[in-house]
Design a protein around this motif. Structure first.
Motif: not given
Length: 334
Positions: A171-172, A175, A178-179
């Motif tokens: 999951s990370p 994330l 997305k940054r």
């Protein structure tokens, strides 16, 4: 008139496809240089996808409906078929869209979702293969306690751990992507979204992404492969301690299918890494085809191999597919 520039100093008014924000669309790769043959190339891919989907569905159905297969070994086989089915579905839509419709566009969020599920099911497959190695070790080294060690509750816990482990580790990755800002041409090298491929298109600092991606690989594939190897060292030691040669042969024969499944998972993965690292002069279409096929090898071959090598699966298949044919039924009798 003023024009804006991206982070590489490139004029955005003259270079469409460059952006500082999250991109609206990505372009996935077909088979470079063989675009004219996409329709023909789709035929073997369709056959492979149909084989994988039907084979794994049949394995799941047989294990579910046949009471004699309600045992730990076949529960783990069901988990393996589930991960293979999910891995197949994760890539099938985009691959066939490109071959059939030349539809190479995919939205940013859809790309990240596909990437997450591809890596998740790959991680889950590695974990399931490790669980199956543990199952074979317990069955051979401590057969009298096999049923008490691998209870239904413990198998369910292992299944939850397989899903949770992959989800928490991967999951990370999504994330962290997305940054990032993307300011290069948004064309991927594969017919599906792959973490290293997506990451390389960013103009932001990707050190954290690279470190976390490497950590995820080590935490899943490297650790699992080492533990599987250790399990088989212990299995071989247990098999060699069996007095009768017939007993040793029978004990190790139960591991053949699993050893083959492990080989079919790790060998294509390692081969693809070598091809990308050392195959700089290989035509691009060879790399693209190999990248597409390597994710299909385990889903296609696992149900075929387990159906051929596992007598109990064969008997259950015959019982379901030919319930009223006594001649066919007798072919599988001892």
């Amino acid at each position: 008139m003023d024009t804006k520039k991206d982070c590489h100093g490139i004029n955005n008014s003259e270079n469409q496809g460059y952006t500082l924000s999250q991109p609206i669309q990505w372009l996935m790769a077909g088979v470079a240089g063989l675009e004219w043959a996409h329709a023909w190339i789709s035929i073997p891919f369709c056959c492979l996808y149909l084989t994988a989907l039907s084979g794994n569905t049949l394995i799941l159905f047989v294990v579910f409906i046949e009471p004699s297969l309600h045992k730990p070994m076949y529960y783990f086989l069901s988990m393996l078929s589930t991960t293979d089915f999910g891995l197949c579905i994760s890539t099938m839509v985009t691959v066939l869209r490109i071959f059939w419709l030349n539809a190479q566009e995919i939205s940013f969020n859809a790309c990240l979702s596909q990437m997450f599920f591809i890596h998740l099911f790959t991680a889950m497959e590695s974990s399931v293969l490790l669980a199956m190695a543990f199952d074979r070790f317990v069955a051979i080294s401590n057969p009298l306690r096999y049923a008490t060690i691998l209870t239904h509750a413990r198998i369910a816990q292992i299944g939850m751990a397989v899903v949770s482990r992959g989800t928490l580790i991967l999951s990370p990755l999504v994330l962290l992507l997305k940054r990032l800002s993307f300011c290069r041409r948004l064309r991927l090298r594969h017919s599906y979204c792959f973490h290293p491929d997506v990451m390389k298109l960013s103009c932001s600092d990707t050190k954290i992404n690279s470190v976390f991606g490497l950590t995820a690989i080590i935490a899943i594939a490297r650790v699992d492969s080492i533990l599987i190897l250790l399990s088989y060292i212990l299995i071989i030691r247990s098999v060699l301690s069996i007095a009768s040669s017939e007993g040793s042969k029978k004990a190790f024969s139960t591991c053949i299918s699993h050893v083959t499944a492990v080989a079919m998972f790790y060998i294509p993965l390692i081969s693809l890494s070598f091809v990308y690292r050392f195959g700089k002069h290989v035509p691009p279409y060879v790399l693209t085809l190999f990248a597409n096929i390597y994710l299909l090898i385990p889903p296609v071959m696992n149900p075929i191999m387990y159906s051929v090598k596992t007598k109990q699966i064969q008997k259950a298949l015959i019982k379901i597919l030919c319930p009223k044919d006594p001649h066919v039924q007798q072919l599988l009798l001892p």
